[in-house]
Scaffold this motif. Structure first.
Motif, PDB file in Angstrom:
ATOM      1  N   MET A  31      -7.812  16.378  -5.605  1.00  0.00           N
ATOM      2  CA  MET A  31      -8.095  16.993  -4.315  1.00  0.00           C
ATOM      3  C   MET A  31      -8.726  18.376  -4.514  1.00  0.00           C
ATOM      4  N   GLY A  32      -9.458  18.530  -5.625  1.00  0.00           N
ATOM      5  CA  GLY A  32     -10.138  19.787  -5.919  1.00  0.00           C
ATOM      6  C   GLY A  32      -9.251  20.873  -6.484  1.00  0.00           C
ATOM      7  N   ILE A  33      -7.968  20.568  -6.712  1.00  0.00           N
ATOM      8  CA  ILE A  33      -7.003  21.548  -7.214  1.00  0.00           C
ATOM      9  C   ILE A  33      -6.736  21.269  -8.697  1.00  0.00           C
ATOM     10  N   ILE A  52      -5.506  15.799   4.405  1.00  0.00           N
ATOM     11  CA  ILE A  52      -4.624  16.970   4.556  1.00  0.00           C
ATOM     12  C   ILE A  52      -3.283  16.711   3.879  1.00  0.00           C
ATOM     13  N   ALA A  53      -2.742  15.503   4.070  1.00  0.00           N
ATOM     14  CA  ALA A  53      -1.458  15.141   3.475  1.00  0.00           C
ATOM     15  C   ALA A  53      -1.524  15.161   1.951  1.00  0.00           C
ATOM     16  N   ASP A  54      -2.626  14.672   1.412  1.00  0.00           N
ATOM     17  CA  ASP A  54      -2.799  14.649  -0.044  1.00  0.00           C
ATOM     18  C   ASP A  54      -2.865  16.061  -0.623  1.00  0.00           C
ATOM     19  N   VAL A  55      -3.585  16.941   0.051  1.00  0.00           N
ATOM     20  CA  VAL A  55      -3.672  18.342  -0.399  1.00  0.00           C
ATOM     21  C   VAL A  55      -2.291  18.979  -0.371  1.00  0.00           C
ATOM     22  N   PHE A  91      -4.048   9.952 -15.305  1.00  0.00           N
ATOM     23  CA  PHE A  91      -5.498  10.099 -15.361  1.00  0.00           C
ATOM     24  C   PHE A  91      -6.155   9.572 -14.080  1.00  0.00           C
ATOM     25  N   GLU A  92      -5.679   8.416 -13.594  1.00  0.00           N
ATOM     26  CA  GLU A  92      -6.289   7.757 -12.441  1.00  0.00           C
ATOM     27  C   GLU A  92      -6.007   8.485 -11.131  1.00  0.00           C
ATOM     28  N   GLU A  93      -5.001   9.355 -11.108  1.00  0.00           N
ATOM     29  CA  GLU A  93      -4.672  10.084  -9.887  1.00  0.00           C
ATOM     30  C   GLU A  93      -5.627  11.248  -9.651  1.00  0.00           C
ATOM     31  N   MET A 144       0.830  -1.200   0.000  1.00  0.00           N
ATOM     32  CA  MET A 144       0.000   0.000   0.000  1.00  0.00           C
ATOM     33  C   MET A 144       0.867   1.252   0.000  1.00  0.00           C
ATOM     34  N   VAL A 145       2.124   1.092   0.370  1.00  0.00           N
ATOM     35  CA  VAL A 145       3.003   2.255   0.540  1.00  0.00           C
ATOM     36  C   VAL A 145       3.088   3.080  -0.729  1.00  0.00           C
ATOM     37  N   GLU A 146       3.343   2.429  -1.875  1.00  0.00           N
ATOM     38  CA  GLU A 146       3.520   3.157  -3.122  1.00  0.00           C
ATOM     39  C   GLU A 146       2.212   3.740  -3.645  1.00  0.00           C
ATOM     40  N   SER A 147       1.072   3.175  -3.219  1.00  0.00           N
ATOM     41  CA  SER A 147      -0.201   3.673  -3.707  1.00  0.00           C
ATOM     42  C   SER A 147      -0.566   5.019  -3.081  1.00  0.00           C
ATOM     43  N   TYR A 148       0.063   5.332  -1.952  1.00  0.00           N
ATOM     44  CA  TYR A 148      -0.161   6.630  -1.324  1.00  0.00           C
ATOM     45  C   TYR A 148       0.974   7.572  -1.685  1.00  0.00           C
ATOM     46  N   ARG A 149       0.673   8.548  -2.500  1.00  0.00           N
ATOM     47  CA  ARG A 149       1.703   9.489  -2.957  1.00  0.00           C
ATOM     48  C   ARG A 149       2.138  10.441  -1.848  1.00  0.00           C
ATOM     49  N   SER A 150       1.303  10.571  -0.835  1.00  0.00           N
ATOM     50  CA  SER A 150       1.556  11.588   0.198  1.00  0.00           C
ATOM     51  C   SER A 150       2.076  11.000   1.500  1.00  0.00           C
ATOM     52  N   ASN A 151       2.791   9.882   1.441  1.00  0.00           N
ATOM     53  CA  ASN A 151       3.295   9.275   2.681  1.00  0.00           C
ATOM     54  C   ASN A 151       4.255  10.186   3.440  1.00  0.00           C
ATOM     55  N   ALA A 152       5.109  10.903   2.715  1.00  0.00           N
ATOM     56  CA  ALA A 152       6.066  11.795   3.392  1.00  0.00           C
ATOM     57  C   ALA A 152       5.333  12.877   4.175  1.00  0.00           C
ATOM     58  N   GLU A 153       4.309  13.455   3.558  1.00  0.00           N
ATOM     59  CA  GLU A 153       3.506  14.490   4.229  1.00  0.00           C
ATOM     60  C   GLU A 153       2.725  13.886   5.404  1.00  0.00           C
ATOM     61  N   MET A 154       2.240  12.671   5.204  1.00  0.00           N
ATOM     62  CA  MET A 154       1.492  11.971   6.254  1.00  0.00           C
ATOM     63  C   MET A 154       2.379  11.721   7.474  1.00  0.00           C
TER      64      MET A 154
END
Length: 277
Positions: free
Chosen positions: A262-264, A146-149, A162-164, A85-95
Motif C-alpha cells: 500500500m505504498g508503505i 482505506i482499510a488496507d492502509v 512476498f505476495e502481500e 475470500m474472507v481470509e484473503s482480505y487481511r483488513s476485514n476488521a478495519e473494513m
C-alpha cells in the motif's frame, strides 16, 4: 427423497441380479437388461431430483429477494464477506468499522459449487446492487483501500509475505517486478563457478536447485536466511557447503530494495530460487 431413491435403485438391482442368476442360458441378455434398466432408473430418479431441487431454489431466491427489498425499504443495508475470500482480505476488521460508520451492517455468505449462480445468494446480490446504487460502483473498492492502509499502519513491524507486498522489484537495477526474478539469478552465476568435478543435469525433466528465503528489513538489512538445496545427482551434495556459502554471501552483499505494501515501506520475507545446469 435421496433415501427413497437409493432404496428403489437397490431393490431393482437385487431383482435384476437374482433374475440373471436363475437364468444361466440367458446370461448375456440379462446382463444387458440389468445395465439398461439400472441406468434408466438412476437417470429418471436423478432428473426428478434435479427438477425438485430447482423448484426449491427458485422459491428460495424469490423469498430472499423479497426479504432484501423489504429490508432496504426499512433503511437496512448489509455488506457480505464471502466464504473463501474472507481470509484473503487481511483488513476485514478495519473494513467492518468503515462500513458501520456508513450505517452498513456486515455479514458472511457462502458460495455453493452445486447450486446455479443465479439461484444462490439472492439476498446478498440485491444488497450489493443497492450499495452500489446508493454510494457508487467504486465505493467498496475505495473503502477497501482505506482499510488496507489502516491495517498496514497498525502492523508496521510485521514481516509480510512476498505476495502481500506491492509489485515492485526488490533487486537493485531491475527495471520491473518481472525482471527481478531473472536478474538476481543472472548476476549470481556471473561470479559463482561450478567445481571441476560437478556433474551436470542429464535428465531434462528434473532440475537441481538451491532456494533461499530471508527477511528484508525496512532499513535494507537482511536476517534469518534459510537455505534449501536439492541435487538431481547425489554426488553433487559434496559441494553443498560451497553453494550455500556463495548464496549467503550474495544475499548479504546485495543492496536489496525494501518492500512496500500500500505504498508503505515494510519488512518482508523474500524468496529466491536458482537452478543448476
Amino acid at each position: 427423497m435421496i433415501l427413497n431413491t437409493g432404496i428403489k435403485v437397490l431393490s431393482s438391482l437385487i431383482i435384476l441380479t437374482c433374475f440373471s442368476l436363475k437364468n444361466k442360458r440367458f446370461e448375456s441378455r440379462s446382463e444387458s437388461l440389468f445395465q439398461k434398466q439400472s441406468d434408466t432408473i438412476i437417470s429418471k430418479e436423478l432428473e426428478e431430483y434435479i427438477k425438485e431441487e430447482r423448484k426449491y431454489l427458485d422459491s428460495q431466491c424469490v423469498t430472499e429477494t423479497a426479504r432484501a427489498q423489504a429490508d432496504i425499504k426499512k433503511g437496512k443495508l448489509v455488506y457480505f464477506h464471502y466464504f473463501g475470500m474472507v481470509e484473503s482480505y487481511r483488513s476485514n476488521a478495519e473494513m467492518d468499522v468503515l462500513l458501520k460508520q456508513k450505517n452498513i451492517e456486515v455479514g458472511t455468505a457462502l458460495y455453493y459449487c452445486t447450486v446455479p449462480p443465479e439461484l444462490q445468494n439472492c439476498y446478498e446480490d440485491v444488497m450489493s446492487k443497492e450499495i452500489d446504487r446508493k454510494f457508487g460502483p467504486k465505493f467498496i473498492d475505495s473503502l477497501r483501500h482505506i482499510a488496507d492502509v489502516q491495517y498496514v499502519k497498525k502492523n508496521i513491524d510485521k514481516v509480510y509475505d512476498f505476495e502481500e507486498c506491492d509489485t515492485i522489484s526488490r533487486y537493485p537495477g531491475s527495471k520491473s517486478y518481472g525482471d527481478f526474478f531473472k536478474d538476481y539469478e543472472k548476476d549470481f552465476w556471473k561470479n559463482v563457478h561450478y567445481p571441476d568435478e560437478f556433474e551436470y543435469r542429464k535428465d531434462k525433466e528434473f532440475y537441481s536447485s538451491i532456494s533461499a528465503k530471508f527477511t528484508l528489513h525496512k532499513n535494507g538489512t537482511v536476517s534469518d536466511i534459510d537455505i534449501d538445496l536439492t541435487f538431481q545427482n547425489k554426488k553433487n551434495y559434496k559441494y553443498s557447503s560451497y553453494f550455500i556459502n556463495e548464496i549467503k554471501k550474495f544475499i548479504k552483499k546485495t543492496k536489496w530494495i525494501p518492500a512496500k505494501t500500500m505504498g508503505i515501506t515494510v519488512n518482508s520475507r523474500v524468496p529466491l530460487t536458482l537452478f543448476f545446469k
